[in-house]
Design an enzyme around this catalytic site. Structure first.
Site, mmCIF file in Angstrom:
data_model
loop_
_atom_site.group_PDB
_atom_site.id
_atom_site.type_symbol
_atom_site.label_atom_id
_atom_site.label_comp_id
_atom_site.label_asym_id
_atom_site.label_seq_id
_atom_site.Cartn_x
_atom_site.Cartn_y
_atom_site.Cartn_z
ATOM 1 N N THR A 11 12.063 -5.572 16.324
ATOM 2 C CA THR A 11 13.605 -5.727 16.641
ATOM 3 C C THR A 11 14.181 -6.862 16.537
ATOM 4 O O THR A 11 15.545 -7.176 16.827
ATOM 5 C CB THR A 11 13.850 -4.801 18.124
ATOM 6 N N HIS A 64 24.113 2.081 11.736
ATOM 7 C CA HIS A 64 25.343 2.776 12.115
ATOM 8 C C HIS A 64 26.105 2.681 13.305
ATOM 9 O O HIS A 64 25.678 1.951 14.139
ATOM 10 C CB HIS A 64 24.532 4.351 12.190
ATOM 11 N N GLY A 112 -0.455 -1.401 8.802
ATOM 12 C CA GLY A 112 0.230 0.043 8.535
ATOM 13 C C GLY A 112 1.233 0.512 9.575
ATOM 14 O O GLY A 112 0.632 0.343 10.771
ATOM 15 N N ASN A 171 0.845 -1.229 0.114
ATOM 16 C CA ASN A 171 -0.036 -0.031 0.051
ATOM 17 C C ASN A 171 0.796 1.140 -0.012
ATOM 18 O O ASN A 171 2.152 1.105 -0.104
ATOM 19 C CB ASN A 171 -0.864 0.116 1.338
ATOM 20 N N ARG A 207 6.337 -8.093 20.039
ATOM 21 C CA ARG A 207 6.435 -9.386 20.826
ATOM 22 C C ARG A 207 5.283 -10.250 20.451
ATOM 23 O O ARG A 207 4.215 -9.970 19.824
ATOM 24 C CB ARG A 207 6.160 -9.111 22.176
#
Length: 196
Positions: free
Chosen positions: A176, A126, A153, A96, A191
């Site tokens: 993550t 970085h 979204g 989308n 989670r």
């Protein structure tokens, strides 16, 4: 002023592009990489302008921009990429509006994937140390999205993540850690809350 080379690169004669593709530290504003990025930005912009009125021409632009695009897949513009050539999308996938795929490293999206608006797939990393970061060194880790995944979204997928097939990433999640197949993951950090 040219950035100082970290000690690990004192005898490294690879180009910045070769370093980038290997997942090692590199300088993004290297002329070769800057030219490739500018090309991608121009093609993505052209795609967004052509798509509303000429889907056939838009599809040709997208095939020129991306590293691979499966049959019957659709990306609604605007689309934002670093290079485009490191982004591969499987068949029957729907993406989308306002998709950001920072494809410094490879981004692989499987077949039958559904991606909501404002989703970000971010491969760049970085240095934590201030000096190399100040000197504009960066690297990247690939992202893999398995077949039949649904990403809600506004979700953000961080460098080095794999989302297993059939899994669902909730809207607004920040992923993550890699997510196994056949689960629902939500939140920040994301989670797993249930199996499918």
């Amino acid at each position: 002023m040219e950035s100082p080379v970290p000690p690990a690169f004192d005898s490294d004669d690879r180009s910045m592009r070769e370093r980038m593709m290997a997942g090692d530290l590199y300088i993004a504003d290297d002329p070769e990489l800057a030219a490739a990025s500018t090309r991608a930005i121009e093609l993505a912009d052209r795609y967004g302008r052509v798509w509303p009125t000429n889907r056939d021409e838009a599809a040709l632009i997208l095939r020129e921009l991306l590293g691979g695009m499966g049959e019957d897949s659709e990306i609604r513009p605007p689309l934002f990429v670093d290079y485009g050539s490191h982004l591969r999308i499987g068949a029957r996938t729907f993406i989308n509006y306002n998709f950001t795929a920072l494809d410094v490293a490879a981004i692989t999206i499987g077949d039958d994937v559904q991606i909501g608006p404002n989703v970000q797939l971010l491969t760049p990393t970085h240095p934590l140390e201030p000096e190399p970061r100040r000197n504009k060194w960066e690297a990247a880790k690939p992202i893999t999205i398995g077949n039949n995944v649904w990403i809600g979204g506004g979700a953000i997928i961080l460098p080095g993540i794999t989302v297993g097939e059939n899994s669902v990433i909730g809207a607004g999640a920040v992923v993550t850690r890699s997510v196994p197949a056949n689960v629902v993951a939500v939140g920040n950090p994301a989670r797993v809350i249930r199996s499918l």
